[in-house]
Design an enzyme around this catalytic site. Structure first.
Site, PDB file in Angstrom:
ATOM      1  N   LEU A 103       0.818  -1.217   0.000  1.00  0.00           N
ATOM      2  CA  LEU A 103       0.000   0.000   0.000  1.00  0.00           C
ATOM      3  C   LEU A 103       0.849   1.263   0.000  1.00  0.00           C
ATOM      4  CD1 LEU A 103      -2.719  -0.977   2.646  1.00  0.00           C
ATOM      5  CD2 LEU A 103      -2.966  -0.971   0.164  1.00  0.00           C
ATOM      6  N   GLY A 104       2.028   1.203   0.594  1.00  0.00           N
ATOM      7  CA  GLY A 104       2.881   2.377   0.685  1.00  0.00           C
ATOM      8  C   GLY A 104       4.212   2.020   1.303  1.00  0.00           C
ATOM      9  N   GLY A 126       7.740   3.796   3.514  1.00  0.00           N
ATOM     10  CA  GLY A 126       8.372   4.903   4.218  1.00  0.00           C
ATOM     11  C   GLY A 126       9.865   4.707   4.300  1.00  0.00           C
ATOM     12  N   ALA A 127      10.521   5.522   5.140  1.00  0.00           N
ATOM     13  CA  ALA A 127      11.980   5.472   5.241  1.00  0.00           C
ATOM     14  C   ALA A 127      12.465   4.117   5.743  1.00  0.00           C
ATOM     15  CB  ALA A 127      12.465   6.587   6.157  1.00  0.00           C
ATOM     16  N   VAL A 186       3.986  -0.763   4.116  1.00  0.00           N
ATOM     17  CA  VAL A 186       2.624  -1.061   4.538  1.00  0.00           C
ATOM     18  C   VAL A 186       1.971  -1.982   3.515  1.00  0.00           C
ATOM     19  CG1 VAL A 186       0.392  -0.108   5.191  1.00  0.00           C
ATOM     20  CG2 VAL A 186       2.468   1.183   5.676  1.00  0.00           C
ATOM     21  N   LYS A 246       1.766  -2.613   8.837  1.00  0.00           N
ATOM     22  CA  LYS A 246       3.004  -1.854   8.652  1.00  0.00           C
ATOM     23  C   LYS A 246       4.171  -2.689   9.168  1.00  0.00           C
ATOM     24  CE  LYS A 246       5.220   2.470  10.118  1.00  0.00           C
ATOM     25  NZ  LYS A 246       5.026   3.728  10.867  1.00  0.00           N
ATOM     26  N   ASP A 270       5.609  14.674  12.733  1.00  0.00           N
ATOM     27  CA  ASP A 270       5.740  14.399  11.300  1.00  0.00           C
ATOM     28  C   ASP A 270       4.402  14.568  10.578  1.00  0.00           C
ATOM     29  OD1 ASP A 270       7.161  13.810   9.030  1.00  0.00           O
ATOM     30  OD2 ASP A 270       7.032  11.641   9.253  1.00  0.00           O
TER      31      ASP A 270
END
Length: 674
Positions: free
Chosen positions: A392-393, A395-396, A400, A416, A511
């Site tokens: 789905l996505g 990050g650093a 996810v 996640k 954030d």
């Protein structure tokens, strides 16, 4: 009966003799007004509509208050929510635009109870004080076109207070769930009532009726050895504040247990941080919440049977163990061989029982300290995500994935997975679990569970169907609807305000950006990704920490060796608000005009020069609502002031957006000299 829902008795000349709007019971409708000394009473239960246990009243002194009542009388017991408007409150107005607010005598808006306006042309609406003590603003579509294809049903727009379980206190009364009961907040923001082990509902048909003991209380006869017949059931993060009659400090949990066990008046002991409270029956205002901490030791009679362990398995009572000892003593006289055989059998039974009990406890209920959410095994989540197949996505240091929980009827979730199992990533994982597990708000993404197994660190969230605000704003070929963007701004501000001012532990998110604001199928915005969150102690307002956040949204004080406060989130929200208004990123290098590269600078220049039309561009909906657009731009400029002291707190930001306070002309954000 008018279309507004007002039932009217009128003369031939249309003069109103009597109207139901002047005599509300538990509900207000659009166009209805609540004057001073006007009140709403909740119903008794979900199906019993006689007068209940809660009251909503605009007092003669101008204060608007929610009270618990001394049922069956109507006198007030405990004020669990109020506007604090002594001397100023005059009318509660439910207008045709779907806003509910308190005004002063001169018409000034003092407090918005529901600022998520929905048109009465498209939706039926009602504001109802329900049987559980929560004031809810409901909407219902007038046609299927209003739902975007979703089922037509009543949905909750706003509710007060945010957590009824924690808000009700006082030394008397049953709280949200009745005497001896306890209250926990469900995922739908409704209270879930329950009884401790050894207790049951007084009325099985009324979950708020309270609980009764299902065993004989401990005798206070000095010659009795009654304490041998009692034991404890543990309940984490549980308390009945106001029911104690003794308090001890700097003691151990074992000391607390023995003190309650030897005291015939003690029904429950609360142990927390070296403190021990003894509580008597009846117990008032019970609640279960991660913010409570500690544990409740529920004393119950063991009798001659086994006690059911709520965490799985059975615990033999003391009388059972005595029976085994006596039987063993009689039989062990026959021969040495039989002695050895019986001894081996007893030892085998004991070790199997202990092993089974320990295994059950660890597998079913494994929690991080202070966290009371579900623990998943890595294999469960691997199966739920089909081997971490659908991404789905990213990050650093995390990815996810989409998943479905088979044991919850295929409920869709977002999993996640932290990619880097380093000290920093492990700290991020613990920070996210610790911070978001203490929260409960409709504008925060709900954490459903986690996995902390070996080198695997995973978090399980509710699935947000529409995705991130970044996708909604920047990857949509059509400019998103202006009014949806306005509601997203309100929702994000409400979520941040909750983190800063309404949480039991104040949280700085650190954030805030469009990628960390997610949208459900109704485009309701919810803040996510608490990996960088900083928790403040109850008496703490600022902290020092290394730089956190994302370039472009990071407040200047991170780079100036200044203390970090909630104002860093206000700065990030200001940038996000400008992006919402203009549907573009804060930094865009490929624009034709060099002065438009940085949105924050360009927005202030446009405001200062009176050229906001340049920001609006061809957004016809925003042009039609240009006054609100200008107010939002001014609010955003206040939020991005380089001097943290000039930035408003999020509650003030909410009031500025809603229009309940005037927005003064903002100064140049870069005028602050370090």
């Amino acid at each position: 009966m008018l279309d507004s829902g007002n039932f009217v008795l009128a003369r031939n000349n249309s003069a109103v003799v009597w109207q139901s709007f002047d005599h509300p019971t538990d509900t207000l409708l659009p166009a209805q007004v609540l004057n001073r000394d006007g009140s709403l009473f909740s119903s008794f239960s979900e199906r019993n509509f006689s007068r209940g246990r809660f009251k909503f009243i605009l007092q003669n002194d101008g204060n608007l208050v929610l009270y618990t009542l001394n049922y069956p009388m109507a006198d007030h017991v405990f004020a669990y929510w109020s506007t604090q408007t002594l001397g100023t409150g005059f009318q509660v107005i439910f207008n045709q635009s779907g806003y509910v607010y308190l005004t002063a005598r001169n018409g000034t808006i003092l407090n918005y109870m529901s600022s998520n306006g929905v048109s009465t042309d498209q939706f039926y609406q009602r504001l109802t004080l329900e049987y559980d003590g929560v004031l809810r603003h409901y909407v219902y579509p007038k046609s299927a076109n209003s739902t975007g294809g979703r089922p037509m049903e009543w949905s909750v727009n706003v509710f007060l207070p945010s957590n009824i379980c924690l808000r009700i206190g006082g030394d008397t009364g049953g709280g949200a769930c009745g005497i001896n009961g306890f209250c926990s907040l469900g995922t739908d923001q409704r209270p879930i009532c329950g009884c401790p082990s050894g207790y049951s509902l007084i009325d099985p048909n009324d979950r708020m009726s309270g609980c009764k003991q299902d065993f004989l209380q401990q005798s206070c006869n000095q010659e009795s050895q009654e304490s041998d017949n009692f034991g404890f059931i543990n309940m984490a993060n549980t308390d009945w504040p106001g029911s104690d009659y003794a308090h001890f400090v700097s003691v151990s949990e074992d000391w607390c247990r023995q003190a309650c066990l030897g005291d015939c008046f003690c029904a429950v002991a609360i142990f927390r941080d070296g403190n021990c409270w003894k509580k008597r029956i009846p117990l008032s205002n019970g609640r279960i919440d991660s913010s409570v901490g500690g544990k409740a030791l529920i004393k119950i009679r063991q009798n001659n049977s086994t006690i059911t362990n709520p965490f799985g398995g059975n615990i033999p009572s003391k009388s059972d163990r005595s029976t085994l000892i006596i039987m063993g003593s009689v039989l062990l006289g026959s021969s040495v061989f039989l002695n050895l055989l019986l001894l081996a059998s007893v030892l085998l039974f004991v070790f199997r029982f202990k092993g089974r009990k320990s295994k059950t406890n660890i597998q079913a209920y494994t929690f991080l300290p202070g966290v009371n959410i579900r623990s998943f095994s890595f294999n469960e989540l691997q199966e739920a995500t089909n081997g971490f197949k659908e991404e789905l996505g990213r990050g650093a240091c995390s990815t996810v994935y989409k998943g479905a929980l088979k044991d919850e009827n295929g409920k869709v979730v977002a999993v996640k997975k932290l990619d880097k199992i380093e000290k920093e990533a492990d700290q991020e994982f613990k920070a996210e679990v610790s911070s978001i597990s203490r929260t409960n708000h409709k504008n925060l993404v709900q954490l459903l569970g986690y996995c902390d197994e070996g080198q695997n660190r995973l978090l399980v969230y509710e699935f947000m169907k529409t995705g991130s605000l970044a996708n909604f704003l920047f990857e949509n070929p059509i400019r998103p609807n202006w009014y949806k963007r306005v509601q997203i701004a309100f929702a994000t501000a409400r979520g941040l305000c909750y983190l800063h001012e309404e949480c039991s532990t104040q949280i700085i998110h650190c954030d805030i950006k469009p990628q960390n604001v997610l949208l459900d199928e109704s485009h309701i915005a919810k803040i996510s990704d608490f990996g960088l969150a900083k928790l403040l102690k109850p008496d703490q307002t600022k902290t020092t920490t290394g730089i956190r956040g994302t370039r472009g949204y990071v407040a200047p004080e991170w780079f100036r060796n200044m203390p970090i406060t909630v104002k860093v989130d206000v700065y990030s929200f200001g940038i996000l608000l400008l992006e919402l208004l203009c549907c573009r990123k804060n930094y865009e290098a490929d624009v034709e005009n060099e002065c438009e590269v940085i949105l924050a600078d360009w927005a202030y220049d446009c405001y200062k020069e009176g050229k906001l039309s340049s920001l609006v561009a061809d957004d016809e909906e925003a042009i039609d609502d240009i006054k609100r657009f200008e107010k939002f731009v001014m609010t955003a400029i206040w939020c991005i002031q380089e001097d943290p002291a000039l930035r408003p707190h999020m509650k003030r930001v909410m009031h500025m957006l809603e229009g309940s306070v005037e927005v003064p002309a903002p100064p140049d954000p870069t005028s602050f000299i370090s």
